[in-house]
Motif scaffolding. Structure first.
Motif, PDB file in Angstrom:
ATOM      1  N   ASP A   1      53.542  11.622  13.026  1.00 47.86           N
ATOM      2  CA  ASP A   1      54.859  11.600  13.769  1.00 47.86           C
ATOM      3  C   ASP A   1      56.335  11.247  13.623  1.00 47.86           C
ATOM      4  O   ASP A   1      56.394  10.395  13.211  1.00 47.86           O
ATOM      5  N   TYR A   2      56.983  12.575  14.637  1.00 47.11           N
ATOM      6  CA  TYR A   2      58.209  11.651  14.427  1.00 47.11           C
ATOM      7  C   TYR A   2      59.058  11.469  15.938  1.00 47.11           C
ATOM      8  O   TYR A   2      58.694  12.668  17.017  1.00 47.11           O
ATOM      9  N   MET A   3      59.140   9.707  15.651  1.00 55.84           N
ATOM     10  CA  MET A   3      59.247   9.462  17.489  1.00 55.84           C
ATOM     11  C   MET A   3      61.006   8.875  17.437  1.00 55.84           C
ATOM     12  O   MET A   3      61.767   8.560  16.614  1.00 55.84           O
ATOM     13  N   ASN A   4      61.259   9.647  18.937  1.00 58.38           N
ATOM     14  CA  ASN A   4      63.673   9.554  18.827  1.00 58.38           C
ATOM     15  C   ASN A   4      63.174   8.264  19.390  1.00 58.38           C
ATOM     16  O   ASN A   4      62.299   7.611  19.372  1.00 58.38           O
ATOM     17  N   GLU A   5      65.037   8.030  19.581  1.00 60.25           N
ATOM     18  CA  GLU A   5      64.865   6.180  19.758  1.00 60.25           C
ATOM     19  C   GLU A   5      64.030   5.687  20.947  1.00 60.25           C
ATOM     20  O   GLU A   5      62.955   4.649  21.391  1.00 60.25           O
ATOM     21  N   GLU A   6      63.554   6.259  22.260  1.00 59.36           N
ATOM     22  CA  GLU A   6      63.178   6.180  23.207  1.00 59.36           C
ATOM     23  C   GLU A   6      61.127   6.540  23.069  1.00 59.36           C
ATOM     24  O   GLU A   6      60.664   5.172  24.162  1.00 59.36           O
ATOM     25  N   GLU A   7      60.734   7.448  22.573  1.00 58.63           N
ATOM     26  CA  GLU A   7      59.622   7.393  22.055  1.00 58.63           C
ATOM     27  C   GLU A   7      59.252   6.360  20.733  1.00 58.63           C
ATOM     28  O   GLU A   7      58.947   5.556  21.412  1.00 58.63           O
TER      29      GLU A   7
ATOM     30  N   ASP B   1      61.108   2.852  11.028  1.00 59.84           N
ATOM     31  CA  ASP B   1      61.888   2.538  11.302  1.00 59.84           C
ATOM     32  C   ASP B   1      63.731   3.329  11.048  1.00 59.84           C
ATOM     33  O   ASP B   1      63.931   3.049   9.990  1.00 59.84           O
ATOM     34  N   PHE B   2      64.673   4.278  11.856  1.00 60.84           N
ATOM     35  CA  PHE B   2      65.724   4.661  10.956  1.00 60.84           C
ATOM     36  C   PHE B   2      66.936   3.793  12.158  1.00 60.84           C
ATOM     37  O   PHE B   2      66.598   2.859  11.937  1.00 60.84           O
ATOM     38  N   SER B   3      68.166   3.890  11.142  1.00 60.61           N
ATOM     39  CA  SER B   3      68.639   2.844  11.474  1.00 60.61           C
ATOM     40  C   SER B   3      69.155   3.421  13.436  1.00 60.61           C
ATOM     41  O   SER B   3      69.255   2.234  13.413  1.00 60.61           O
ATOM     42  N   ASP B   4      68.709   4.719  13.937  1.00 62.73           N
ATOM     43  CA  ASP B   4      69.056   4.804  14.483  1.00 62.73           C
ATOM     44  C   ASP B   4      68.580   4.561  16.325  1.00 62.73           C
ATOM     45  O   ASP B   4      67.887   4.310  16.718  1.00 62.73           O
ATOM     46  N   GLN B   5      67.331   3.480  15.292  1.00 59.95           N
ATOM     47  CA  GLN B   5      65.835   2.950  15.844  1.00 59.95           C
ATOM     48  C   GLN B   5      64.918   3.921  16.324  1.00 59.95           C
ATOM     49  O   GLN B   5      63.860   4.144  16.548  1.00 59.95           O
ATOM     50  N   SER B   6      64.871   5.209  15.808  1.00 63.02           N
ATOM     51  CA  SER B   6      64.149   6.485  15.627  1.00 63.02           C
ATOM     52  C   SER B   6      63.020   6.198  14.456  1.00 63.02           C
ATOM     53  O   SER B   6      63.122   4.626  13.619  1.00 63.02           O
ATOM     54  N   ASN B   7      61.725   6.551  14.840  1.00 63.05           N
ATOM     55  CA  ASN B   7      60.870   6.361  14.260  1.00 63.05           C
ATOM     56  C   ASN B   7      59.807   7.520  13.283  1.00 63.05           C
ATOM     57  O   ASN B   7      60.003   8.372  14.082  1.00 63.05           O
ATOM     58  N   LEU B   8      59.876   7.116  12.051  1.00 57.08           N
ATOM     59  CA  LEU B   8      58.660   7.601  11.010  1.00 57.08           C
ATOM     60  C   LEU B   8      57.590   7.333  10.899  1.00 57.08           C
ATOM     61  O   LEU B   8      56.792   6.386  10.227  1.00 57.08           O
ATOM     62  N   LYS B   9      56.128   8.439  11.324  1.00 58.73           N
ATOM     63  CA  LYS B   9      54.709   7.659  11.365  1.00 58.73           C
ATOM     64  C   LYS B   9      54.439   8.802  10.017  1.00 58.73           C
ATOM     65  O   LYS B   9      53.935   9.554  10.467  1.00 58.73           O
ATOM     66  N   LEU B  10      54.404   8.189   9.420  1.00 61.50           N
ATOM     67  CA  LEU B  10      53.350   9.243   8.044  1.00 61.50           C
ATOM     68  C   LEU B  10      51.959   8.131   7.908  1.00 61.50           C
ATOM     69  O   LEU B  10      51.899   8.000   7.667  1.00 61.50           O
TER      70      LEU B  10
END
Length: 480
Positions: free
Chosen positions: A97-103, A342-351
């Motif tokens: 899943d890919y999550m934006n900052e809020e997620e 986490d990406f630098s903008d605090q979004s997140n990639l879960k693989l």
């Protein structure tokens, strides 16, 4: 290299994303250098930085066409997020899943603190949002949500096609607020509306009490940051109370942090024996138990269809490497490992990055773990939720009436024929129940009466927990 950890409810979390950030940085630097080169004509400078990635040409072209030709203004961040989501969806993996900052913020919250919501672990499967397991004592559990129930809409908004992270943002909310879910119960085609009042969901994960004959009942509800420490504390308390045997209850436990499951397994598994195996990229790595003080009292483990991920890791380790019997129902069957970064903008990639195997090398994914002794709960344990806002009274005809009749019958009242029709016998049974519960005996099932009916059924189930009783008997037989 940082140790991989699974997030609440099946996921593994790494707190930083240096490698991906480096790649993006190189791509942007390369783009800048290329732009300057084209402007000033120095062809050799094009070779500076990361090499061109021809496989991205089509993606760049599509991005440029949308930006320049789409009839409305397009948000650049939305395009990039959409591209990432598209890549993730193409994997066909419900756990990536890919999550934006809020997620991503909600994602991190699950293992580090309490949160406000209904208290149910969910996942996306084939475009639908499924319940993995409700948390013990949560509004979701009290409302009757069960593993494999399908949530179709939230407050009238369809969530079909959403990721689990997107659905969580709609389902969660402030304590005291209501959320209305349209639920299709597992194994049925009928849907029902369930109204749940959100509450504070604490991340307290271990509950212990001393039962009869010195047999402790210790329930682990999830694997959060301090679960192993909580278990160690609980077991020490039980030992002070004279623990002679132990029932470790992993029912309705959706999983969590991998390091916690390994640490907990190490309390039981003899030194040098396998706890689990991780398989990735053609290589397999075994995690073995270390030395130290071990729990040696006779033990049994309870599992059910809501036991998933880290719960299954712990159950398999204790079964195959410590000879501890498993009792209850077949587990959920989640045998993959996710790395959440986490990406630098605090979004997140879960693989999904690996498979996990039992100590003996078995992959239980989508198969589950069969208990050594299969024990079902009473039939009334699977009765569905009745909305307290519904008004069930004389001459009502509905599935909720039938459920109410089944509940009344299970509690020892006589509702007459269990057919979904609210007749005089049903009314009489409701009145009798209301009188016994010190409620207004008007024969109408709604509000406080409905809530009390479901509460009494839960209490009866606790008193007649056939799985727990069987586990205690198995432990008692081994106490010398």
């Amino acid at each position: 290299m940082e140790e991989e950890k699974p997030e609440q409810g099946h996921y593994i979390k790494i707190k930083r994303f240096p490698f991906i950030i480096m790649i993006f940085a190189l791509v942007f630097i390369t783009a800048a250098v290329t732009t300057l080169t084209l402007a000033f004509g120095d062809e050799k400078a094009v070779e500076v930085g990361a090499p061109a990635r021809s496989e991205f040409n089509k993606l760049y072209e599509a991005y440029d066409k949308i930006q320049t030709k789409y009839y409305e203004e397009v948000d650049q961040e939305s395009l990039v997020n959409g591209a990432i989501n598209g890549m993730i969806e193409s994997l066909g993996d419900p756990y990536s899943d890919y999550m934006n900052e809020e997620e991503a913020s909600e994602f991190h919250e699950d293992v580090s603190s309490s949160f406000q919501g209904i208290g149910a672990e969910i996942q996306e499967k084939d475009g639908f949002i499924m319940v993995v397991s409700p948390i013990k004592g949560s509004p979701a559990e009290k409302a009757g949500l069960q593993p494999n129930d399908m949530i179709l809409s939230v407050d009238g908004k369809s969530i079909q096609g959403m990721s689990a992270s997107e659905a969580v943002l709609l389902i969660r909310g402030e304590k005291g607020t209501k959320v209305k879910l349209e639920v299709q119960k597992s194994g049925t085609e009928k849907t029902q509306e369930v109204t749940i009042v959100r509450d504070e969901i604490p991340i307290e994960t271990v509950y212990a009490e001393m039962g009869g004959n010195g047999i402790a009942h210790v329930q682990v509800t999830s694997f959060s940051e301090h679960t192993a420490e909580e278990l160690r504390t609980a077991l020490a308390a039980m030992e002070k109370e004279g623990m002679k045997g132990l029932v470790l209850d992993l029912r309705q436990n959706p999983g969590g942090l991998l390091d916690q499951a390994i640490e907990m397994a190490n309390m039981f598994v003899p030194e040098g024996k396998n706890i689990m195996q991780i398989q990735s990229g053609g290589e397999t790595k075994a995690y073995q138990a270390e030395g130290g003080e071990k729990i040696t009292v006779p033990t049994a483990v309870l599992i059910d269809k809501g036991s998933a991920s880290a719960s299954e890791i712990l159950a398999a380790a204790l079964s195959e490497s410590a000879g501890i019997p498993l009792i209850g129902e077949k587990s959920f069957g989640k045998g993959t490992v996710q790395s959440a970064e986490d990406f630098s903008d605090q979004s997140n990639l879960k693989l999904t990055t690996a498979k996990w195997l039992t100590p003996n090398g078995t992959w239980i994914h989508e198969k589950g773990i069969k208990p050594d002794t299969a024990v079902a709960l009473p039939d009334y344990a699977s009765l569905t939720y009745i909305n307290p806002e519904s008004e069930l009274k004389l001459e009502s005809l509905s599935d909720e009436v039938k459920t109410a009749e089944q509940m009344l019958e299970a509690l020892g009242y006589a509702p007459g024929k269990v057919d979904g029709y609210f007749d005089e016998e049903t009314e009489s049974a409701v009145e009798e129940f209301q009188e016994a519960s010190e409620l207004e005996a008007n024969g109408v099932l709604t509000g406080a009466s409905t809530t009390k009916l479901m509460e009494n059924l839960r209490l009866k189930l606790e008193e007649n927990d056939t799985q727990l009783k069987k586990a205690a008997q198995a432990v008692q037989a081994k106490i010398k």
